[in-house]
Design a protein around this motif. Structure first.
Motif, PDB file in Angstrom:
ATOM      1  N   THR A   1      13.360  -1.020  -8.833  1.00 33.24           N
ATOM      2  CA  THR A   1      12.876  -0.772 -10.197  1.00 33.24           C
ATOM      3  C   THR A   1      11.704   0.192 -10.188  1.00 33.24           C
ATOM      4  O   THR A   1      11.649   1.135 -10.998  1.00 33.24           O
ATOM      5  CB  THR A   1      12.452  -2.095 -10.863  1.00 33.24           C
ATOM      6  OG1 THR A   1      13.590  -2.957 -10.970  1.00 33.24           O
ATOM      7  CG2 THR A   1      11.875  -1.847 -12.250  1.00 33.24           C
TER       8      THR A   1
ATOM      9  N   HIS B   1      12.583  -3.715 -19.003  1.00 32.08           N
ATOM     10  CA  HIS B   1      12.328  -4.292 -17.677  1.00 32.08           C
ATOM     11  C   HIS B   1      11.452  -3.373 -16.847  1.00 32.08           C
ATOM     12  O   HIS B   1      10.494  -3.832 -16.198  1.00 32.08           O
ATOM     13  CB  HIS B   1      13.649  -4.539 -16.955  1.00 32.08           C
ATOM     14  CG  HIS B   1      13.489  -5.063 -15.563  1.00 32.08           C
ATOM     15  ND1 HIS B   1      12.949  -6.314 -15.282  1.00 32.08           N
ATOM     16  CD2 HIS B   1      13.770  -4.501 -14.337  1.00 32.08           C
ATOM     17  CE1 HIS B   1      12.916  -6.508 -13.980  1.00 32.08           C
ATOM     18  NE2 HIS B   1      13.410  -5.428 -13.392  1.00 32.08           N
TER      19      HIS B   1
ATOM     20  N   ALA C   1      14.724  -5.845  -5.250  1.00 34.11           N
ATOM     21  CA  ALA C   1      15.073  -5.464  -6.621  1.00 34.11           C
ATOM     22  C   ALA C   1      13.889  -4.806  -7.324  1.00 34.11           C
ATOM     23  O   ALA C   1      14.051  -3.812  -8.051  1.00 34.11           O
ATOM     24  CB  ALA C   1      15.532  -6.692  -7.401  1.00 34.11           C
ATOM     25  N   LEU C   2      12.681  -5.330  -7.099  1.00 38.97           N
ATOM     26  CA  LEU C   2      11.504  -4.749  -7.739  1.00 38.97           C
ATOM     27  C   LEU C   2      11.134  -3.413  -7.115  1.00 38.97           C
ATOM     28  O   LEU C   2      10.652  -2.507  -7.803  1.00 38.97           O
ATOM     29  CB  LEU C   2      10.327  -5.723  -7.668  1.00 38.97           C
ATOM     30  CG  LEU C   2      10.497  -7.009  -8.484  1.00 38.97           C
ATOM     31  CD1 LEU C   2       9.200  -7.805  -8.512  1.00 38.97           C
ATOM     32  CD2 LEU C   2      10.949  -6.707  -9.908  1.00 38.97           C
TER      33      LEU C   2
ATOM     34  N   SER D   1      13.094 -12.747  -9.441  1.00 40.76           N
ATOM     35  CA  SER D   1      13.791 -11.596  -8.872  1.00 40.76           C
ATOM     36  C   SER D   1      13.627 -11.595  -7.361  1.00 40.76           C
ATOM     37  O   SER D   1      13.421 -12.630  -6.746  1.00 40.76           O
ATOM     38  CB  SER D   1      13.224 -10.305  -9.489  1.00 40.76           C
ATOM     39  OG  SER D   1      13.936  -9.173  -9.047  1.00 40.76           O
ATOM     40  N   SER D   2      13.720 -10.417  -6.740  1.00 39.12           N
ATOM     41  CA  SER D   2      13.509 -10.280  -5.303  1.00 39.12           C
ATOM     42  C   SER D   2      12.645  -9.055  -5.058  1.00 39.12           C
ATOM     43  O   SER D   2      12.547  -8.159  -5.919  1.00 39.12           O
ATOM     44  CB  SER D   2      14.845 -10.118  -4.564  1.00 39.12           C
ATOM     45  OG  SER D   2      15.437  -8.867  -4.877  1.00 39.12           O
TER      46      SER D   2
ATOM     47  N   VAL E   1       7.602 -11.405  -8.346  1.00 44.02           N
ATOM     48  CA  VAL E   1       8.903 -11.928  -7.920  1.00 44.02           C
ATOM     49  C   VAL E   1       9.058 -13.364  -8.409  1.00 44.02           C
ATOM     50  O   VAL E   1      10.104 -13.755  -8.941  1.00 44.02           O
ATOM     51  CB  VAL E   1       9.051 -11.866  -6.387  1.00 44.02           C
ATOM     52  CG1 VAL E   1      10.228 -12.704  -5.912  1.00 44.02           C
ATOM     53  CG2 VAL E   1       9.231 -10.413  -5.928  1.00 44.02           C
TER      54      VAL E   1
END
Length: 219
Positions: free
Chosen positions: A193, A161, A189-190, A185-186, A180
């Motif tokens: 990451t 990921h 969250a990214l 996702s959001s 996204v």
């Protein structure tokens, strides 16, 4: 006049308190229609500002840009009407409503990116990375080694990921909103990451002598 990036000024004749918005939008007949129209006008202003700010990277302009803003405002109004009973007055009603339209803008811009033929990217075009970062051509041998080391670290140190997100955002230049939409996702969250990814990659480059660790800093 509203400062750039600030919420738009209240509309004349719009409800002035959260409970008035909720009451008007929960009513029936003419009152509900008028409140809905005022809400749409307010959210359209926000949507237009957001698509202008974000659309530059995607080369969207003119009628196409305005159409995305109208779609986002209309869908945000429908979402707000469906969830009006969930508003608890813990923030200003307009602040709560703006989140809906910003979310719609993000999704629509993201989906628009992948609908364009130009969005079909090669898997990790690493040869373009020095140009994208503006590295000095006079130091080509130095940064070529760094790019090779970075690529090895991406392949060996990251999770699948993390590798997917890093390659899309950094190597291929995919806008965050588009990623996204693709990953479901959001943004937060990214962001997390990418934070973890940068920390891993920096630690690897430091360990192999390609970067120098700053005093007092841990990888």
């Amino acid at each position: 006049m509203t400062a750039p990036g600030a919420p738009p000024e209240p509309l004349v004749d719009a409800p002035s308190a959260p409970d008035e918005w909720v009451r008007a939008l929960s009513a029936t007949g003419v009152e509900r229609e008028r409140a809905t129209a005022r809400l749409h006008e307010m959210l359209l202003r926000v949507a237009r500002a957001e698509v202008r700010r974000r659309g530059a990277r995607l080369r969207i302009s003119g009628p196409e840009l305005d159409d995305l803003a109208h779609q986002a405002a209309a869908d945000a109004v429908l979402a707000i009407l469906a969830k009006i009973g969930e508003f608890r007055g813990e923030s200003r009603f307009t602040t709560w409503a703006y989140k809906f339209v910003v979310f719609e803008v993000s999704g629509k811009i993201g989906r628009h990116f992948w609908s364009q033929p130009a969005a079909v990217l090669e898997a990790g075009d690493w040869d373009r990375l020095p140009d994208r970062f503006g590295l000095d051509p006079a130091r080509e041998s130095e940064w070529r080694d760094l790019v090779r080391a970075l690529r090895r670290a991406v392949e060996q140190e990251l999770t699948e990921h993390q590798r997917q997100v890093f390659t899309a955002v950094v190597v291929d230049g995919v806008p965050l909103d588009a990623l996204v939409a693709k990953l479901g996702s959001s943004r937060n969250a990214l962001y997390k990451t990418m934070f973890d990814t940068r920390r891993k990659l920096r630690a690897s480059l430091v360990a192999h002598g390609y970067l120098h660790e700053k005093p007092g800093r841990r990888p």
